[in-house]
Design a protein around this motif. Sequence first.
Motif, PDB file in Angstrom:
ATOM      1  N   ARG A  13      -8.125  -5.191  -1.680  1.00  0.00           N
ATOM      2  CA  ARG A  13      -9.341  -4.399  -0.976  1.00  0.00           C
ATOM      3  C   ARG A  13      -9.006  -3.143  -0.468  1.00  0.00           C
ATOM      4  O   ARG A  13      -7.996  -3.081   0.107  1.00  0.00           O
ATOM      5  N   GLN A  62     -15.143  -4.147   7.657  1.00  0.00           N
ATOM      6  CA  GLN A  62     -14.052  -4.436   8.576  1.00  0.00           C
ATOM      7  C   GLN A  62     -14.673  -4.915  10.053  1.00  0.00           C
ATOM      8  O   GLN A  62     -15.629  -4.438  10.186  1.00  0.00           O
ATOM      9  N   ARG A  63     -14.064  -6.039  10.402  1.00  0.00           N
ATOM     10  CA  ARG A  63     -14.486  -6.472  11.784  1.00  0.00           C
ATOM     11  C   ARG A  63     -14.000  -5.826  13.096  1.00  0.00           C
ATOM     12  O   ARG A  63     -12.569  -5.670  12.983  1.00  0.00           O
ATOM     13  N   TRP A 110      -9.281  -8.155   8.769  1.00  0.00           N
ATOM     14  CA  TRP A 110     -10.087  -9.284   8.855  1.00  0.00           C
ATOM     15  C   TRP A 110     -11.462  -8.713   8.558  1.00  0.00           C
ATOM     16  O   TRP A 110     -12.012  -8.118   9.289  1.00  0.00           O
ATOM     17  N   GLU A 111     -11.938  -9.361   7.341  1.00  0.00           N
ATOM     18  CA  GLU A 111     -13.415  -8.667   7.081  1.00  0.00           C
ATOM     19  C   GLU A 111     -14.433  -9.661   7.214  1.00  0.00           C
ATOM     20  O   GLU A 111     -14.292 -10.858   7.278  1.00  0.00           O
ATOM     21  N   GLU A 120     -15.626 -13.266   5.304  1.00  0.00           N
ATOM     22  CA  GLU A 120     -14.567 -14.187   4.836  1.00  0.00           C
ATOM     23  C   GLU A 120     -14.060 -14.709   6.392  1.00  0.00           C
ATOM     24  O   GLU A 120     -14.054 -14.164   7.470  1.00  0.00           O
ATOM     25  N   GLU A 169      -8.942 -17.264   5.236  1.00  0.00           N
ATOM     26  CA  GLU A 169      -9.450 -16.622   3.751  1.00  0.00           C
ATOM     27  C   GLU A 169      -8.489 -15.382   4.036  1.00  0.00           C
ATOM     28  O   GLU A 169      -8.047 -14.898   2.899  1.00  0.00           O
ATOM     29  N   ALA A 170      -8.916 -14.509   4.841  1.00  0.00           N
ATOM     30  CA  ALA A 170      -8.169 -13.032   5.350  1.00  0.00           C
ATOM     31  C   ALA A 170      -6.755 -13.176   5.112  1.00  0.00           C
ATOM     32  O   ALA A 170      -6.023 -12.418   4.568  1.00  0.00           O
ATOM     33  N   ARG A 194      -5.750 -13.916   1.647  1.00  0.00           N
ATOM     34  CA  ARG A 194      -5.770 -12.678   0.850  1.00  0.00           C
ATOM     35  C   ARG A 194      -4.731 -11.783   1.131  1.00  0.00           C
ATOM     36  O   ARG A 194      -4.342 -11.277   0.245  1.00  0.00           O
ATOM     37  N   GLU A 195      -4.663 -11.426   2.240  1.00  0.00           N
ATOM     38  CA  GLU A 195      -3.669 -10.028   2.517  1.00  0.00           C
ATOM     39  C   GLU A 195      -2.096 -10.693   2.333  1.00  0.00           C
ATOM     40  O   GLU A 195      -1.536  -9.789   1.665  1.00  0.00           O
TER      41      GLU A 195
END
Length: 204
Positions: free
Chosen positions: A45, A51-52, A102-103, A106, A110-111, A114-115
């Motif tokens: 991504r 983005q949070r 962390w988006e 998600e 999950e973040a 994923r990362e």
Amino acid sequence: MTGFSVSLIVSNFSNVASYLSPIFETIPSKVVPAQIEKVVSLVSRTGRDLQRYDNSGYRQVVGCVPYRYKAQQVNGTESKEIEVLLISAQKGKGMLFPKGGWEMDESMEEAALRETIEEAGVTGELEEKLGKWQYKSKRHNIIHDGYMFALLVDQEFERWPEAEMRQRKWVGLDEAREVCQNWWMREALEAFVNLKCHIKEVEI
């Protein structure tokens, strides 16, 4: 290739995948090649549109301490040693644990998964949250809230999104303490060690 063409290709691929998904579900797992069962997206991504940030404007970052148990012989007795997985930094020669933004679409868990797949090419069982750390980004000069999890690795992929820009290395805990370049990640490592040592003492 224009942006429109790329979007069209991605859209068509998504439609084809949606069409084929029910078909694959009807095929016995033994018939489907292992390569299909272990497909990993080879694209990370990018961008920060999702983005949070918290109310103070701090960027929210999540990562993992990936680990495994390695069997070894000590005085004729078999024991298990914990190894953790470190990755090379994109810039510089330092080593660190996988982490990233962390988006909004998600969960934190999950973040973290994923990362870890994108940067280190591994996945597994996400375990306890190790804590939260605040640190200042060297590149963007903003404050980050960093959350870290323990991850018991059960899959290690040969190809992953950032394979061409990062190296990965399994190391013992002592070496990890020495080579991990970020102070807050070293603290996360100590939180991980304390947690696992406590669990081992309880089991004994």
